[in-house]
Design a protein around this motif. Sequence first.
Motif, PDB file in Angstrom:
ATOM      1  N   ARG A 261      38.091  47.502  37.885  1.00  9.54           N
ATOM      2  CA  ARG A 261      39.369  47.623  38.379  1.00  9.54           C
ATOM      3  C   ARG A 261      39.507  48.064  39.618  1.00  9.54           C
ATOM      4  NH1 ARG A 261      44.097  50.360  35.722  1.00  9.54           N
ATOM      5  NH2 ARG A 261      42.969  50.458  33.917  1.00  9.54           N
ATOM      6  N   VAL A 262      40.094  47.193  40.609  1.00 16.04           N
ATOM      7  CA  VAL A 262      40.130  47.188  41.940  1.00 16.04           C
ATOM      8  C   VAL A 262      41.064  48.207  42.392  1.00 16.04           C
ATOM      9  CG1 VAL A 262      40.965  46.115  44.045  1.00 16.04           C
ATOM     10  CG2 VAL A 262      40.414  44.858  42.396  1.00 16.04           C
ATOM     11  N   ASN A 263      40.601  49.307  43.261  1.00 18.16           N
ATOM     12  CA  ASN A 263      41.321  50.628  43.322  1.00 18.16           C
ATOM     13  C   ASN A 263      42.583  50.304  44.286  1.00 18.16           C
ATOM     14  OD1 ASN A 263      39.677  52.402  41.830  1.00 18.16           O
ATOM     15  ND2 ASN A 263      38.104  52.190  43.598  1.00 18.16           N
ATOM     16  N   LEU A 279      37.793  47.885  50.575  1.00 19.75           N
ATOM     17  CA  LEU A 279      38.298  47.346  49.060  1.00 19.75           C
ATOM     18  C   LEU A 279      37.247  48.133  48.263  1.00 19.75           C
ATOM     19  CD1 LEU A 279      39.163  43.680  50.022  1.00 19.75           C
ATOM     20  CD2 LEU A 279      40.835  45.443  49.446  1.00 19.75           C
ATOM     21  N   SER A 280      37.716  48.666  47.266  1.00 22.28           N
ATOM     22  CA  SER A 280      36.649  49.441  46.365  1.00 22.28           C
ATOM     23  C   SER A 280      36.964  49.303  44.741  1.00 22.28           C
ATOM     24  CB  SER A 280      36.492  50.924  46.586  1.00 22.28           C
ATOM     25  OG  SER A 280      37.680  51.619  46.208  1.00 22.28           O
ATOM     26  N   TRP A 281      36.124  49.332  44.033  1.00 25.84           N
ATOM     27  CA  TRP A 281      36.453  49.009  42.546  1.00 25.84           C
ATOM     28  C   TRP A 281      35.491  49.823  41.654  1.00 25.84           C
ATOM     29  CZ3 TRP A 281      34.709  45.796  46.253  1.00 25.84           C
ATOM     30  CH2 TRP A 281      33.350  45.244  46.130  1.00 25.84           C
ATOM     31  N   GLU A 295      31.109  40.345  42.886  1.00 28.99           N
ATOM     32  CA  GLU A 295      31.410  39.512  44.089  1.00 28.99           C
ATOM     33  C   GLU A 295      32.935  39.787  44.030  1.00 28.99           C
ATOM     34  OE1 GLU A 295      31.432  35.122  43.270  1.00 28.99           O
ATOM     35  OE2 GLU A 295      30.147  35.515  41.576  1.00 28.99           O
ATOM     36  N   LEU A 296      33.585  39.646  45.215  1.00 34.95           N
ATOM     37  CA  LEU A 296      34.831  39.847  45.517  1.00 34.95           C
ATOM     38  C   LEU A 296      35.439  38.396  45.746  1.00 34.95           C
ATOM     39  CD1 LEU A 296      36.587  42.445  45.692  1.00 34.95           C
ATOM     40  CD2 LEU A 296      36.393  42.614  48.193  1.00 34.95           C
ATOM     41  N   ARG A 297      36.542  37.953  45.412  1.00 36.61           N
ATOM     42  CA  ARG A 297      37.161  36.847  45.515  1.00 36.61           C
ATOM     43  C   ARG A 297      38.739  36.771  45.977  1.00 36.61           C
ATOM     44  NH1 ARG A 297      34.935  33.104  40.458  1.00 36.61           N
ATOM     45  NH2 ARG A 297      32.640  33.303  40.772  1.00 36.61           N
ATOM     46  N   PHE A 298      38.864  35.834  47.171  1.00 41.41           N
ATOM     47  CA  PHE A 298      40.215  35.899  47.681  1.00 41.41           C
ATOM     48  C   PHE A 298      40.586  34.684  47.460  1.00 41.41           C
ATOM     49  CE2 PHE A 298      37.482  38.917  49.954  1.00 41.41           C
ATOM     50  CZ  PHE A 298      38.283  40.029  50.277  1.00 41.41           C
ATOM     51  N   PRO A 313      25.151  44.757  44.391  1.00 44.56           N
ATOM     52  CA  PRO A 313      25.472  45.912  43.487  1.00 44.56           C
ATOM     53  C   PRO A 313      26.240  47.073  43.636  1.00 44.56           C
ATOM     54  CG  PRO A 313      23.446  46.209  44.810  1.00 44.56           C
ATOM     55  CD  PRO A 313      24.114  44.816  45.490  1.00 44.56           C
ATOM     56  N   THR A 314      26.831  46.734  45.011  1.00 45.76           N
ATOM     57  CA  THR A 314      27.776  48.063  45.619  1.00 45.76           C
ATOM     58  C   THR A 314      29.255  47.786  44.980  1.00 45.76           C
ATOM     59  OG1 THR A 314      28.175  46.953  47.577  1.00 45.76           O
ATOM     60  CG2 THR A 314      26.297  48.461  47.410  1.00 45.76           C
ATOM     61  N   THR A 315      29.884  48.767  45.146  1.00 47.20           N
ATOM     62  CA  THR A 315      31.249  48.702  44.489  1.00 47.20           C
ATOM     63  C   THR A 315      32.375  48.754  45.739  1.00 47.20           C
ATOM     64  OG1 THR A 315      31.367  51.108  43.975  1.00 47.20           O
ATOM     65  CG2 THR A 315      30.802  49.562  42.239  1.00 47.20           C
ATOM     66  N   SER A 316      32.081  48.328  46.929  1.00 50.93           N
ATOM     67  CA  SER A 316      33.204  48.180  47.975  1.00 50.93           C
ATOM     68  C   SER A 316      32.635  47.302  49.060  1.00 50.93           C
ATOM     69  CB  SER A 316      33.158  49.763  48.708  1.00 50.93           C
ATOM     70  OG  SER A 316      31.899  50.090  49.195  1.00 50.93           O
ATOM     71  N   PHE A 317      33.714  46.928  49.637  1.00 52.25           N
ATOM     72  CA  PHE A 317      33.652  45.925  50.718  1.00 52.25           C
ATOM     73  C   PHE A 317      34.524  46.061  51.686  1.00 52.25           C
ATOM     74  CE2 PHE A 317      34.593  41.784  52.237  1.00 52.25           C
ATOM     75  CZ  PHE A 317      33.476  41.189  52.737  1.00 52.25           C
ATOM     76  N   VAL A 318      34.210  45.906  53.048  1.00 53.10           N
ATOM     77  CA  VAL A 318      35.290  45.814  54.163  1.00 53.10           C
ATOM     78  C   VAL A 318      34.814  44.645  54.812  1.00 53.10           C
ATOM     79  CG1 VAL A 318      36.111  46.989  56.327  1.00 53.10           C
ATOM     80  CG2 VAL A 318      34.943  48.360  54.424  1.00 53.10           C
ATOM     81  N   PRO A 319      36.176  43.654  54.849  1.00 56.32           N
ATOM     82  CA  PRO A 319      35.811  42.559  55.620  1.00 56.32           C
ATOM     83  C   PRO A 319      36.044  42.980  57.093  1.00 56.32           C
ATOM     84  CG  PRO A 319      38.134  42.856  54.707  1.00 56.32           C
ATOM     85  CD  PRO A 319      37.444  43.876  53.970  1.00 56.32           C
TER      86      PRO A 319
END
Length: 362
Positions: A261-263, A279-281, A295-298, A313-319
């Motif tokens: 679930r994307v927060n 972006l975290s989930w 993996e995050l998809r746009f 393996p992590t649950t966040s990403f900042v572009p």
Amino acid sequence: PPGDRAVGEGTESATDDDIPSGSEVTQDLTANNRADNNTAFAIQASLVFAYDYLVARNGAPFPPVPVVFPDRSGSFFDGTRLHLLRLDRWDWDVSLHEYGHYLAPLLDIEDNPGGPHSGSDNLSDTRGSKSIGIRLAFGEGWPTFFAVSSLFETANGLGIPRVGDTKYQDTEDQVITDDLEVTAGARLGEDNELTVTNILWDLFDAVGDGLDTTTLGAQGVWDGLDDNDPVTLSQAYRGFSPGQGDTGVNCVFTQMNVSPRVNGARVTGVTLDSPPPRLSWTRGNGGSHRNDVFELRFRDAGGTPLFSTARRPTTSFVPSAARWRSLLQGSGGTLRVAVIARQTDSPVTGPYRSCERRFVVT
């Protein structure tokens, strides 16, 4: 021997004599609610409803199955016959759950290892094997869904106690009430039988709740399973959401904590000058086998892929600021973001796509 008729195991109507050939005769038979040879009619009635539902879904009947009633050893399907306890005589959900065990191998939708199970467990943990857990959860979850949904379709509104509603109920010998419209306690993951049951129910039903806005109906769920022959929830997901492309199905799996679930708010307004968000989930799935690679998809407003991250393996990403601006510029007005998750313990399950988060450029 069990299954053979013995003295006292039948009930008979009155007789009419000297009936002319070709006549139509109606003879009423009233059963009591005490003697086994009378309450057996309740078992038979439940199976008639299930049979009619089966023919409507499948287009043709399956072979009949013998029923042993009452059986003091329990209610179960032994691979050849249904066995039902005396105190399950009024529990149509139980009767049809066991009938579901008879149907599942005929539909090629089970590889059930059998053995102990509970709706409150992550079965991979309690059985010490992910392979056993995910197959057992699906092997028990579908028969429960079949029981409740078939009666909901055929017996809703008939006024038969505990029949045709949204609940799986067992009475007398034990008390179980699992309402398939209540998801609390049923979000344990792909190796939990209630999670399986509730996901199939949410795909089937016409009641929108939370992230669940999809309705496949009885035939849609039946065909989605029969056409793809899954024996785990992960395999069933691939049939219901080919290429992870069905947004409604993805959101059901997110709501039931199988997909991540994307927060954050589902829809967020931004400008081209907005800074990139973190972006975290949540991972999705539970017990010792939570989703562990992401993996995050746009995608743009029309669904065209714009960018995917490397698996992590992590649950966040900042572009980066440059990447974020480029994504917004190419979004066609709405940037659609989802997380793809896998559970990499053997056997690998997924990939599961999350419900989307959308950024609307203003």
